[in-house]
Motif scaffolding. Sequence first.
Motif, PDB file in Angstrom:
ATOM      1  N   GLU A  50      10.230  29.436  -1.783  1.00 35.04           N
ATOM      2  CA  GLU A  50       9.796  28.116  -2.229  1.00 35.04           C
ATOM      3  C   GLU A  50      10.045  27.912  -3.721  1.00 35.04           C
ATOM      4  O   GLU A  50       9.123  27.741  -4.525  1.00 35.04           O
ATOM      5  CB  GLU A  50       8.315  27.918  -1.893  1.00 35.04           C
ATOM      6  CG  GLU A  50       7.877  26.484  -1.874  1.00 35.04           C
ATOM      7  CD  GLU A  50       6.527  26.299  -1.198  1.00 35.04           C
ATOM      8  OE1 GLU A  50       5.936  25.223  -1.368  1.00 35.04           O
ATOM      9  OE2 GLU A  50       6.061  27.220  -0.495  1.00 35.04           O
ATOM     10  N   VAL A  51      11.340  27.934  -4.089  1.00 38.14           N
ATOM     11  CA  VAL A  51      11.704  27.573  -5.453  1.00 38.14           C
ATOM     12  C   VAL A  51      11.828  26.066  -5.532  1.00 38.14           C
ATOM     13  O   VAL A  51      11.860  25.362  -4.518  1.00 38.14           O
ATOM     14  CB  VAL A  51      13.021  28.259  -5.875  1.00 38.14           C
ATOM     15  CG1 VAL A  51      12.876  29.766  -5.852  1.00 38.14           C
ATOM     16  CG2 VAL A  51      14.184  27.819  -4.997  1.00 38.14           C
ATOM     17  N   GLU A  52      11.941  25.561  -6.749  1.00 36.34           N
ATOM     18  CA  GLU A  52      11.962  24.122  -6.971  1.00 36.34           C
ATOM     19  C   GLU A  52      13.200  23.472  -6.339  1.00 36.34           C
ATOM     20  O   GLU A  52      14.267  24.087  -6.253  1.00 36.34           O
ATOM     21  CB  GLU A  52      11.939  23.811  -8.470  1.00 36.34           C
ATOM     22  CG  GLU A  52      10.673  24.260  -9.177  1.00 36.34           C
ATOM     23  CD  GLU A  52      10.608  25.758  -9.441  1.00 36.34           C
ATOM     24  OE1 GLU A  52       9.535  26.246  -9.829  1.00 36.34           O
ATOM     25  OE2 GLU A  52      11.636  26.442  -9.242  1.00 36.34           O
ATOM     26  N   ASP A  53      13.047  22.225  -5.909  1.00 37.29           N
ATOM     27  CA  ASP A  53      14.178  21.470  -5.375  1.00 37.29           C
ATOM     28  C   ASP A  53      15.173  21.172  -6.488  1.00 37.29           C
ATOM     29  O   ASP A  53      14.796  20.819  -7.609  1.00 37.29           O
ATOM     30  CB  ASP A  53      13.706  20.140  -4.767  1.00 37.29           C
ATOM     31  CG  ASP A  53      12.861  20.341  -3.517  1.00 37.29           C
ATOM     32  OD1 ASP A  53      13.007  21.393  -2.874  1.00 37.29           O
ATOM     33  OD2 ASP A  53      12.054  19.449  -3.188  1.00 37.29           O
ATOM     34  N   LEU A  54      16.449  21.322  -6.170  1.00 40.88           N
ATOM     35  CA  LEU A  54      17.520  21.020  -7.118  1.00 40.88           C
ATOM     36  C   LEU A  54      18.663  20.401  -6.330  1.00 40.88           C
ATOM     37  O   LEU A  54      19.182  21.020  -5.394  1.00 40.88           O
ATOM     38  CB  LEU A  54      17.986  22.292  -7.828  1.00 40.88           C
ATOM     39  CG  LEU A  54      19.011  22.123  -8.951  1.00 40.88           C
ATOM     40  CD1 LEU A  54      18.440  21.283 -10.092  1.00 40.88           C
ATOM     41  CD2 LEU A  54      19.454  23.484  -9.478  1.00 40.88           C
ATOM     42  N   GLU A  55      19.034  19.177  -6.690  1.00 38.86           N
ATOM     43  CA  GLU A  55      20.050  18.453  -5.934  1.00 38.86           C
ATOM     44  C   GLU A  55      21.202  18.062  -6.835  1.00 38.86           C
ATOM     45  O   GLU A  55      21.100  18.068  -8.068  1.00 38.86           O
ATOM     46  CB  GLU A  55      19.436  17.197  -5.306  1.00 38.86           C
ATOM     47  CG  GLU A  55      18.264  17.505  -4.379  1.00 38.86           C
ATOM     48  CD  GLU A  55      17.525  16.249  -3.944  1.00 38.86           C
ATOM     49  OE1 GLU A  55      17.849  15.165  -4.490  1.00 38.86           O
ATOM     50  OE2 GLU A  55      16.651  16.343  -3.071  1.00 38.86           O
TER      51      GLU A  55
END
Length: 562
Positions: A307-312
């Motif tokens: 559960e690492v941060e979202d990165l798009e």
Amino acid sequence: MKHVNRFYLLLVLIVQICFSSCKENEDVPASNDCELLSFSVAGNLNGLEKNLNFTYDGETKTFSSMYLKWIDRDEPEMMIPNFETNGAKVLVNGNEVVSGKTKLSFADDFIMTVVAESGIKNEYKISLNCPQINRELAVLHFKPEVEITSKDDYVDTEIQLYDKTPGSTGEGWWNSDEQGTVEMRGRGNSTWILPKKPFRIKFPKKFSPIGLNHAKEKSWTLLAQDMDKSLIRTHIAFEYSKILYNPSESYHHEKAVLFTPASKYVNVYITGYYTDASTGVRSYKDGEYLGVYQMSDQVEQAPGRIEVEDLEASDGADPTKITGGYVIETDLHEGTHYSALKRIKMSYKYPKDDDCDPAQYEYITKFINEAERVLYSENFKDPVNGWRKYFDEKTLADFIIIKEFVGDLDGYTSTYMYKRRGVDKLFFGPIWDCDKGWDNDKRVPHPEHAPLESLMIYAGFWMPEYVNYDWFQRLWEDETLRQFVADRWASKKAELQAVTEKVLEETPVKMGKAIEANFEVWPFYYQFSDEAKMPAETYTKELERIKELSEKRAALLDKLLK
């Protein structure tokens, strides 16, 4: 008067006859016979493809049989048996049963009591090994539209997934007739070419299958464990992970993701085409048993997983986001990225190629290269500006302990790492794929380092082949890390040994029938892989071997970790 005399004589005669009859009955005692002479289940009477003749074991007084085809009807566990007895009556759970008429549940073993005329009793156990109805494990029946032949292309597949084990709640069940089809494809590297194939399932919505309720995601894995004849090596390693990567300890860095993949054993059936890799024979399997599989998470960035941060891609080079999150795997098989100095082959698992801005891959590549540069610098042991500035020591230590305790030659060639946003460290984990542990790999990559007598840091495979001096060997030169790992090992050794014994003791009890059925389909004393070792002669001896190896490995680590 004559009529009275005749009546009197007739009455006397009747009394004499009755007395004589009663005396004869007194001379013939009630029978003590109470044997169950035979037991069977007629196929045509119970929706089976064949008759089931039960074999009798006089030592255990058990009638047993095995049936491995799917039973396509409601309440498949309910069957009408035929039996022969010389007793007066037969009881199950105190109720009288009649051969060819009474319907019984075969989901669990049951006792059949034969009662003699005299009242004495004889008990017999009835045991049917039918993975579909036995309540040891959950059950998955999948029906692909076409044969699953690829690790890349999904196939629309109908499934029935249910769990009737004691205590199950009915949550996580799936029936495609009501909830829709899923998608399935192959998975794995060396494991995909084995006869018993692993699969990946993708549900049409985020979903938590039976017993795996720590995450709701679309993708889940079915691990075949064809090389691991114990079926439980990776499962034990996951148990180690729960002990070491334990959030309740408040021991690790506050940003560490302490994720251990789930482990749920299921009995799997298939209706559809299937090609046996060992023979090359393609055949249609109509509800045939495919064996015991280990259902687990797909290792990916997701809530409840890594559960690492979202990165798009749309985040681009935004300085408030570009530092995380990232998921990286050192990957000899499919890696497409290389570290600058040692050319360590890697895959960037998150963000994915199709949703990543080039600036993001440039950032994480630059970060890894700088971490590697410092690792191989003269001052790499410096506690502030050395390797610890870029690698998290606690997750690293736990990773090393697990890989060394299981003795996994592949342990350092496939390593998951992740980076959190705003934290300039690479964390290690999760633990995955330990089917070659416990001396289940016949390769000896470095003859000068015998696997059973050395740390895997030296005896195992390095990443990649041409690297003769990798990250873990360099890290191990730091005597303060060695002491840190030794202290952590000493503090957790007893727990790790205890859970090893627990799993080895409980497994044959909890899933004994399923294990027997699995090796009826896939021979136990056989290895298709040219990498894995042959097991011990029997399943029981294989578990004993793992226990003995664990004890020896623990004693060895006491010496080698310092």
